[in-house]
Design an enzyme around this catalytic site. Structure first.
Site, PDB file in Angstrom:
ATOM      1  N   ARG A 299       5.115  -4.194   6.429  1.00  0.00           N
ATOM      2  CA  ARG A 299       4.792  -4.327   5.000  1.00  0.00           C
ATOM      3  C   ARG A 299       5.371  -3.209   4.144  1.00  0.00           C
ATOM      4  O   ARG A 299       5.404  -3.328   2.922  1.00  0.00           O
ATOM      5  CB  ARG A 299       3.274  -4.393   4.825  1.00  0.00           C
ATOM      6  CG  ARG A 299       2.686  -5.715   5.288  1.00  0.00           C
ATOM      7  CD  ARG A 299       1.180  -5.731   5.211  1.00  0.00           C
ATOM      8  NE  ARG A 299       0.644  -6.995   5.678  1.00  0.00           N
ATOM      9  CZ  ARG A 299      -0.649  -7.202   5.910  1.00  0.00           C
ATOM     10  NH1 ARG A 299      -1.518  -6.217   5.731  1.00  0.00           N
ATOM     11  NH2 ARG A 299      -1.070  -8.375   6.331  1.00  0.00           N
ATOM     12  N   HIS A 300       5.820  -2.124   4.769  1.00  0.00           N
ATOM     13  CA  HIS A 300       6.476  -1.068   3.994  1.00  0.00           C
ATOM     14  C   HIS A 300       7.925  -1.478   3.788  1.00  0.00           C
ATOM     15  O   HIS A 300       8.724  -1.508   4.725  1.00  0.00           O
ATOM     16  CB  HIS A 300       6.348   0.272   4.725  1.00  0.00           C
ATOM     17  CG  HIS A 300       4.967   0.829   4.677  1.00  0.00           C
ATOM     18  ND1 HIS A 300       4.553   1.721   3.708  1.00  0.00           N
ATOM     19  CD2 HIS A 300       3.880   0.589   5.436  1.00  0.00           C
ATOM     20  CE1 HIS A 300       3.275   2.014   3.890  1.00  0.00           C
ATOM     21  NE2 HIS A 300       2.846   1.335   4.931  1.00  0.00           N
ATOM     22  N   ARG A 301       8.279  -1.793   2.560  1.00  0.00           N
ATOM     23  CA  ARG A 301       9.559  -2.437   2.288  1.00  0.00           C
ATOM     24  C   ARG A 301      10.726  -1.457   2.267  1.00  0.00           C
ATOM     25  O   ARG A 301      11.852  -1.806   2.589  1.00  0.00           O
ATOM     26  CB  ARG A 301       9.512  -3.180   0.944  1.00  0.00           C
ATOM     27  CG  ARG A 301       8.221  -3.917   0.643  1.00  0.00           C
ATOM     28  CD  ARG A 301       7.748  -4.800   1.769  1.00  0.00           C
ATOM     29  NE  ARG A 301       8.620  -5.905   2.067  1.00  0.00           N
ATOM     30  CZ  ARG A 301       8.498  -6.665   3.140  1.00  0.00           C
ATOM     31  NH1 ARG A 301       7.555  -6.436   4.015  1.00  0.00           N
ATOM     32  NH2 ARG A 301       9.337  -7.651   3.364  1.00  0.00           N
ATOM     33  N   ARG A 378       9.975  10.077   0.574  1.00  0.00           N
ATOM     34  CA  ARG A 378       9.141   9.469  -0.468  1.00  0.00           C
ATOM     35  C   ARG A 378       8.328   8.315   0.107  1.00  0.00           C
ATOM     36  O   ARG A 378       7.126   8.195  -0.158  1.00  0.00           O
ATOM     37  CB  ARG A 378       9.998   8.977  -1.633  1.00  0.00           C
ATOM     38  CG  ARG A 378       9.179   8.343  -2.759  1.00  0.00           C
ATOM     39  CD  ARG A 378      10.040   7.919  -3.919  1.00  0.00           C
ATOM     40  NE  ARG A 378       9.246   7.334  -4.988  1.00  0.00           N
ATOM     41  CZ  ARG A 378       9.744   6.928  -6.154  1.00  0.00           C
ATOM     42  NH1 ARG A 378      11.042   7.068  -6.397  1.00  0.00           N
ATOM     43  NH2 ARG A 378       8.959   6.395  -7.069  1.00  0.00           N
ATOM     44  N   ARG A 387      -1.906   5.061   5.252  1.00  0.00           N
ATOM     45  CA  ARG A 387      -2.164   4.799   6.660  1.00  0.00           C
ATOM     46  C   ARG A 387      -2.930   5.904   7.378  1.00  0.00           C
ATOM     47  O   ARG A 387      -3.452   5.652   8.469  1.00  0.00           O
ATOM     48  CB  ARG A 387      -0.834   4.536   7.382  1.00  0.00           C
ATOM     49  CG  ARG A 387      -0.007   3.412   6.773  1.00  0.00           C
ATOM     50  CD  ARG A 387      -0.769   2.111   6.667  1.00  0.00           C
ATOM     51  NE  ARG A 387       0.066   1.023   6.150  1.00  0.00           N
ATOM     52  CZ  ARG A 387      -0.365  -0.197   5.896  1.00  0.00           C
ATOM     53  NH1 ARG A 387      -1.628  -0.511   6.117  1.00  0.00           N
ATOM     54  NH2 ARG A 387       0.453  -1.121   5.418  1.00  0.00           N
TER      55      ARG A 387
END
Length: 449
Positions: A299-301, A378, A387
């Site tokens: 989900r971290h694009r 970043r 998280r």
């Protein structure tokens, strides 16, 4: 097939925004025609002419013009395997029903129509058994977020995705002709979407074979009865002079006249736009995380992420063992036996000639894989804020804290202040869902306030 009837996987484009064609056609004109953006936009409106123009521009290799057309898609009763495939397309937005909070005991599952006879009975029997074991764990008081590790990858999922036309075309191609083409379900979803897209843009988009290398599956297929495994993280690559590089970026941006210092770095990580951190890139190998946990990473694009084929998790057989399950003799017996029985079933189905693509659906959410990922500082800041938080799911929280600890050892001046939002920003974004125990971070050491 028991009480959990199967339904066809479906994908439906929800917003048929035909007005977007005017913008797309204007984008196709603007680089070669005189006039302002609004004047060029006013030349759109002839649908047949605009479609022809867009098709001509696309055939010349200029695909960015169709990024102005976006689609929201409902994926209805697709498998979790299909869900994982789809959410790996990073130029898109997704909202997925949470298996941490929602009871999935009646969700049902997807099966390959090509299965018959003993193979079909064995496949359905294992799916039904796993749903039954899931319900038994819930009845024993195991939290949903831990019982879900027994759910198979054939579990039906429902979610929304929004992406532009260029990314949609890439996904359809991958489904029909690329790495997804091994799976009948994904081919079917790709065919549904290509038909809907062609109805909106008739004759504009073309789909053809993809020369894409796919990792070979081990032959013969032998599935192990694995043991519990615990996730870990290893920092593989980091800038050799991170502080010097960050100092140069901070000097170049001109936003930090006082220069690089512990104080200015602390201000930088609290800044709403910490662009300077993007010059620092870090590569990790994350080991033995569950397939459920893989989704959190995906989900971290803003990252480069490599996820192995899901069947590797089933072949290796190792799995996570939640503390809530290990604490109960009865729950642990149910849980561990489920993974052992799944390996037996996979070996029997392989002996019956069931292909690897179909066997992939037998992988369970608790089976583990290794990942390799690269994030800049970043994105790692956002990752740590989300998280390492106490509210995060326990498995990814443990791995994320290992990652932050490794970063702090390499560059304590930069990463010594990384942690959950309460530590970084001084406040909790969870509102009423807050754990109520804020922490502070100094030089990588976490303390309750």
């Amino acid at each position: 097939m028991g009480g959990r009837t199967m339904k066809q996987s479906m994908a439906k484009i929800l917003n048929e925004n035909r007005g977007a064609l005017d913008v797309t056609a204007a984008a196709a004109r603007i680089s070669t025609q005189e006039g302002t953006a609004r004047e060029i936009y006013a030349r759109s409106g002839d649908r047949e002419k605009d479609l022809k123009l867009v098709g001509k521009v696309l055939s010349s290799g200029h695909q960015s013009v169709v990024e102005h057309q976006t689609f929201s898609i409902a994926f209805n009763d697709v498998s979790v395997l299909a869900e994982q495939f789809i959410i790996e397309f990073r130029l898109a937005s997704f909202t997925v029903k949470s298996r941490r909070y929602v009871d999935f005991s009646k969700a049902g599952y997807v099966a390959d129509d090509g299965l018959s006879g003993e193979a079909a009975r064995l496949y359905a029997g294992r799916a039904e058994a796993l749903f039954g074991d899931y319900e038994r764990l819930l009845a024993l008081g195991v939290p949903k977020e831990d019982a879900r590790f027994l759910l198979p990858y054939c579990l039906r999922s429902n979610f929304f995705a929004t992406m532009n036309a260029r990314e949609l075309v890439r996904m359809i191609q991958a489904m029909r002709f690329g790495r997804g083409a091994r799976f009948a379900e994904l081919r079917g979803l790709g065919e549904q979407l290509s038909a809907q897209l062609d109805a909106l843009y008739p004759g504009v988009f073309s789909f053809g074979p993809m020369d894409e290398a796919v990792a070979p599956t081990a032959q013969p297929l032998i599935f192990a009865k694995g043991e519990p495994a615990k996730g870990g993280a290893e920092l593989l690559a980091a800038p050799g002079a991170a502080e010097k590089l960050l100092a140069a970026a901070m000097d170049f941006s001109g936003r930090w006249p006082q220069g690089y210092s512990a104080q200015s770095v602390r201000a930088l990580i609290r800044d709403p736009r910490p662009r300077e951190l993007e010059v620092l890139n870090y590569t990790f190998r994350v080991s033995d995380v569950s397939l459920a946990c893989v989704t959190h990473f995906t989900r971290h694009r803003m990252q480069s992420l490599m996820v192995p084929d899901v069947i590797r998790a089933l072949i290796n057989g190792r799995y996570v063992l939640p503390e809530s399950v290990a604490a109960s003799t009865e729950a642990k017996a149910i849980y561990c036996e489920a993974f052992a029985a799944q390996a037996d079933a996979a070996n029997r189905l392989a002996a019956l000639g069931v292909p690897a693509a179909t066997l992939s659906y037998l992988a369970m959410s608790g089976h583990v894989l290794d990942l390799m990922l690269t994030m800049n500082a970043r994105e790692l800041l956002l990752f740590s804020r989300l998280r390492t938080c106490t509210r995060a799911q326990w498995e990814i929280r443990g791995v994320a804290r290992q990652m932050v600890a490794a970063l702090s050892r390499t560059s304590p001046e930069i990463f010594g202040g990384y942690g959950p939002s309460c530590a970084v920003m001084g406040r909790c974004p969870e509102g009423r869902m807050s754990c109520g125990h804020p922490v502070s971070v100094e030089n990588g050491v976490w303390k309750e306030r």
